[in-house]
Design a protein around this motif. Structure first.
Motif, PDB file in Angstrom:
ATOM      1  N   VAL A   6       0.854  -1.176   0.000  1.00 33.48           N
ATOM      2  CA  VAL A   6       0.000   0.000   0.000  1.00 33.48           C
ATOM      3  C   VAL A   6       0.899   1.239   0.000  1.00 33.48           C
ATOM      4  N   GLU A   7       0.416   2.347  -0.570  1.00 35.78           N
ATOM      5  CA  GLU A   7       1.174   3.591  -0.601  1.00 35.78           C
ATOM      6  C   GLU A   7       0.688   4.513   0.521  1.00 35.78           C
ATOM      7  N   ILE A   8       1.641   5.101   1.235  1.00 39.03           N
ATOM      8  CA  ILE A   8       1.306   5.958   2.377  1.00 39.03           C
ATOM      9  C   ILE A   8       2.172   7.204   2.344  1.00 39.03           C
ATOM     10  N   GLN A   9       1.552   8.319   2.682  1.00 43.14           N
ATOM     11  CA  GLN A   9       2.250   9.596   2.857  1.00 43.14           C
ATOM     12  C   GLN A   9       1.977  10.080   4.280  1.00 43.14           C
ATOM     13  N   LEU A  10       3.032  10.323   5.034  1.00 42.34           N
ATOM     14  CA  LEU A  10       2.880  10.819   6.402  1.00 42.34           C
ATOM     15  C   LEU A  10       2.738  12.333   6.387  1.00 42.34           C
ATOM     16  N   ARG A  11       1.798  12.841   7.187  1.00 43.27           N
ATOM     17  CA  ARG A  11       1.554  14.280   7.248  1.00 43.27           C
ATOM     18  C   ARG A  11       1.670  14.779   8.677  1.00 43.27           C
ATOM     19  N   SER A  12       2.453  15.841   8.856  1.00 37.83           N
ATOM     20  CA  SER A  12       2.540  16.460  10.174  1.00 37.83           C
ATOM     21  C   SER A  12       1.213  17.123  10.508  1.00 37.83           C
ATOM     22  N   ASN A  13       0.832  17.046  11.773  1.00 38.99           N
ATOM     23  CA  ASN A  13      -0.428  17.638  12.239  1.00 38.99           C
ATOM     24  C   ASN A  13      -0.151  18.429  13.513  1.00 38.99           C
ATOM     25  N   PRO A  14       0.569  19.567  13.398  1.00 37.40           N
ATOM     26  CA  PRO A  14       1.044  20.283  14.591  1.00 37.40           C
ATOM     27  C   PRO A  14      -0.069  20.760  15.499  1.00 37.40           C
ATOM     28  N   GLY A  15      -1.258  21.008  14.947  1.00 40.02           N
ATOM     29  CA  GLY A  15      -2.354  21.468  15.787  1.00 40.02           C
ATOM     30  C   GLY A  15      -2.875  20.419  16.739  1.00 40.02           C
ATOM     31  N   PHE A  16      -2.394  19.169  16.617  1.00 34.93           N
ATOM     32  CA  PHE A  16      -2.843  18.104  17.515  1.00 34.93           C
ATOM     33  C   PHE A  16      -1.686  17.494  18.301  1.00 34.93           C
ATOM     34  N   HIS A  17      -0.509  18.070  18.175  1.00 34.61           N
ATOM     35  CA  HIS A  17       0.619  17.563  18.949  1.00 34.61           C
ATOM     36  C   HIS A  17       0.441  17.852  20.437  1.00 34.61           C
ATOM     37  N   LEU A  18       1.210  17.149  21.248  1.00 35.35           N
ATOM     38  CA  LEU A  18       1.205  17.406  22.693  1.00 35.35           C
ATOM     39  C   LEU A  18       1.875  18.745  22.993  1.00 35.35           C
ATOM     40  N   PRO A  19       1.468  19.426  24.061  1.00 31.58           N
ATOM     41  CA  PRO A  19       2.221  20.596  24.511  1.00 31.58           C
ATOM     42  C   PRO A  19       3.653  20.198  24.862  1.00 31.58           C
ATOM     43  N   GLU A  20       4.527  21.176  24.888  1.00 24.88           N
ATOM     44  CA  GLU A  20       5.944  20.875  25.118  1.00 24.88           C
ATOM     45  C   GLU A  20       6.236  20.488  26.564  1.00 24.88           C
ATOM     46  N   ASP A  21       5.351  20.864  27.504  1.00 25.99           N
ATOM     47  CA  ASP A  21       5.598  20.538  28.911  1.00 25.99           C
ATOM     48  C   ASP A  21       4.786  19.301  29.299  1.00 25.99           C
ATOM     49  N   ASN A  22       4.852  18.923  30.580  1.00 31.65           N
ATOM     50  CA  ASN A  22       4.163  17.718  31.047  1.00 31.65           C
ATOM     51  C   ASN A  22       2.904  18.051  31.830  1.00 31.65           C
ATOM     52  N   ARG A  23       2.195  19.104  31.416  1.00 31.06           N
ATOM     53  CA  ARG A  23       0.962  19.494  32.081  1.00 31.06           C
ATOM     54  C   ARG A  23      -0.056  18.349  32.011  1.00 31.06           C
ATOM     55  N   PRO A  24      -1.066  18.345  32.890  1.00 35.83           N
ATOM     56  CA  PRO A  24      -2.096  17.303  32.819  1.00 35.83           C
ATOM     57  C   PRO A  24      -2.778  17.292  31.457  1.00 35.83           C
ATOM     58  N   GLY A  25      -3.275  16.112  31.058  1.00 34.92           N
ATOM     59  CA  GLY A  25      -3.912  15.978  29.757  1.00 34.92           C
ATOM     60  C   GLY A  25      -5.260  15.290  29.848  1.00 34.92           C
ATOM     61  N   ILE A  26      -6.262  15.890  29.196  1.00 35.93           N
ATOM     62  CA  ILE A  26      -7.596  15.301  29.095  1.00 35.93           C
ATOM     63  C   ILE A  26      -7.787  14.862  27.642  1.00 35.93           C
ATOM     64  N   PHE A  27      -8.159  13.603  27.441  1.00 38.33           N
ATOM     65  CA  PHE A  27      -8.261  13.032  26.099  1.00 38.33           C
ATOM     66  C   PHE A  27      -9.680  12.500  25.915  1.00 38.33           C
ATOM     67  N   ILE A  28     -10.364  12.988  24.882  1.00 38.84           N
ATOM     68  CA  ILE A  28     -11.784  12.687  24.681  1.00 38.84           C
ATOM     69  C   ILE A  28     -11.980  12.160  23.267  1.00 38.84           C
ATOM     70  N   GLY A  29     -12.635  11.003  23.146  1.00 39.96           N
ATOM     71  CA  GLY A  29     -12.847  10.462  21.815  1.00 39.96           C
ATOM     72  C   GLY A  29     -13.888   9.369  21.809  1.00 39.96           C
ATOM     73  N   ALA A  30     -14.288   9.011  20.596  1.00 41.37           N
ATOM     74  CA  ALA A  30     -15.239   7.925  20.414  1.00 41.37           C
ATOM     75  C   ALA A  30     -14.858   7.151  19.160  1.00 41.37           C
ATOM     76  N   GLY A  31     -15.126   5.856  19.167  1.00 40.43           N
ATOM     77  CA  GLY A  31     -14.865   5.033  18.000  1.00 40.43           C
ATOM     78  C   GLY A  31     -13.411   5.089  17.570  1.00 40.43           C
ATOM     79  N   THR A  32     -13.201   5.231  16.255  1.00 40.58           N
ATOM     80  CA  THR A  32     -11.841   5.235  15.723  1.00 40.58           C
ATOM     81  C   THR A  32     -11.043   6.460  16.141  1.00 40.58           C
ATOM     82  N   GLY A  33     -11.700   7.435  16.793  1.00 41.23           N
ATOM     83  CA  GLY A  33     -10.954   8.564  17.359  1.00 41.23           C
ATOM     84  C   GLY A  33      -9.955   8.130  18.413  1.00 41.23           C
ATOM     85  N   LEU A  34     -10.101   6.903  18.916  1.00 41.35           N
ATOM     86  CA  LEU A  34      -9.130   6.394  19.883  1.00 41.35           C
ATOM     87  C   LEU A  34      -7.734   6.314  19.280  1.00 41.35           C
TER      88      LEU A  34
END
Length: 446
Positions: free
Chosen positions: A295-323
């Protein structure tokens, strides 16, 4: 009463005037030191300064803006490079020429790093008659309101008196012909030699395994797909995307693994069409392809969804394939030793939809994950993630006050919009503004 001589009277008058003059001089010095300086008039250099502004959800518009800024610097120009949220509408009057590169999110919405700007701008009409601009709008024709935000921004700019130096260009899914045409016209306008962005090449990967995550579920089958590259494993970050090309079909998936895991992993829901057949892309990945298939794949950066640079607490919310997107972020935080992780995940059936249970439950046992599973078909008490989050509003506010970031991944219609409305309702205006201002609210919705 003693009468003063003319000489004495004149001497006294001179002393009086000298005292008055000296006092006036002291008063003038005091005023000069204490009074705040008047704001300086804008210089011609500032007025001619270039602005490169972007609104980007998945990083494409930001990448184009950053490449343009780099090209300007190579020609000894110093443009201001800013996301729209960093600008007040009135501040646009400080520039004489501007390039706007903006994406549209969902059905005509502004991306998250342009939403605050648009809330202010849609209620304001500054005088921008001194501004010449060019606008590149990025969108997807599969949505009804194609380039909706870009068109709204262009109409707003025209309404303020700003002048379009070039026709507006609208690119469907980063159409290279449109991108090259816009860059050519910008080159002619600026007098600079600008190169249009070239797409990262697709590379070949092999299917090395797949595991169904929800056997016997009343929902469509969901699979954990594992792929290996032909050649060296490339690098990517948690939160990035994979564009998968199967024949003429192109699909974008959130990456569910890290390079350190040794493979690219996706979570794919098997689509079933109205006639009962499998979808073209998901059907091939989940059913038809044999191990070792290419299969052919192209990786794309998604900076708007990266983790913050520090180790602050994180809340993660999703459903289905959003996991998938959330799993990559959680794995990265586990590697970094960040303990304050709260996952709210929704699916259909409690008995058959405990996706990745072994991994998630292990983190819960270790105390590095607070896990809320929600099931929409749970007998008499069906529950969606937005319901669980509303029930834990006090806990949500406490985590946000501690500086937590919020990542949401999954379907925009339904879950994504419901969570967005809920956050605005249960958080204070100050908490909501701080989340957006500090870029602590990040979404990967489709």
């Amino acid at each position: 009463m003693t009468e003063l001589s003319p000489v004495s009277w004149l001497a006294d008058q001179r002393l009086l005037w000298a005292a008055l003059a000296f006092g006036s001089w002291l008063l003038l010095c005091w005023l000069c030191l204490v009074r705040p300086p008047r704001p300086k008039a804008m210089s011609s250099v500032t007025a001619l300064e270039w602005l490169i502004a972007y609104a980007s959800q998945s990083g494409a518009a930001q990448a184009i803006a950053e490449r343009l800024s780099s090209a300007f610097h190579q020609h000894n120009l110093q443009p201001a490079l800013l996301p729209l949220n960093a600008l007040h509408p009135d501040a646009l009057s400080g520039y004489s020429r501007a390039l706007f590169i903006v994406s549209t999110y969902g059905e005509g919405e502004a991306p998250d790093n342009g939403a605050s700007f648009w809330q202010r701008a849609s209620k304001a009409r500054p005088d921008l008659t001194g501004l010449d601009y060019s606008l590149l709008a990025l969108g997807d024709r599969r949505y009804a309101d194609f380039c909706g935000f870009g068109r709204q921004l262009g109409d707003w700019l025209d309404g303020t008196g700003a002048k379009a130096a070039l026709p507006r260009h609208e690119a469907d899914r980063l159409d290279t012909d449109v991108l090259h045409a816009w860059h050519r016209q910008v080159s002619q306008w600026t007098g600079l030699k600008l190169q249009a962005p070239s797409s990262a090449p697709f590379s070949h990967w092999t299917l090395c395994g797949r595991t169904q995550l929800n056997p016997d579920s009343p929902g469509s089958p969901a699979w954990l797909i594992r792929l290996l590259p032909v050649g060296e494993l490339p690098d990517w970050r948690a939160g990035d995307l994979a564009e998968v090309r199967i024949g003429s079909i192109l699909r974008t998936y959130s990456i569910a693994s890290l390079p350190e895991d040794g493979a690219l992993e996706l979570i794919v829901r098997q689509v079933v069409t109205d006639d009962g057949s499998a979808g073209q892309g998901s059907g091939w990945l989940c059913c038809h392809a044999e191990p070792g298939a290419m299969v052919e794949i192209q990786l794309r950066s998604n900076p708007g969804f990266h983790l913050p640079e520090d180790n602050r607490p994180g809340i993660f919310i999703g459903a289905g394939t959003g996991l998938a997107g959330l799993r990559g972020l959680l794995r990265q935080r586990q590697r970094l030793g960040c303990p304050d992780n709260w996952l709210l995940f929704g699916e259909r059936c409690q008995q058959h939809d405990r996706w990745l249970a072994e991994e998630l439950d292990a983190w819960t046992t270790e105390g590095t994950l607070l896990l809320d599973r929600c099931f929409s078909r749970a007998g008499d008490q069906p529950e969606y993630v937005q319901h669980r989050l509303a029930a834990k509003a006090d806990q949500l506010r406490q985590w946000v006050d501690r500086g937590a970031s919020i990542h949401v991944c999954g379907s925009l219609a339904g879950m994504g919009n419901e969570i967005h409305s809920l956050l605005q309702a249960v958080l204070s205006p100050q908490q909501w503004q701080e989340l957006q201002k500090q870029q602590r609210y990040r979404r990967d919705l489709y």
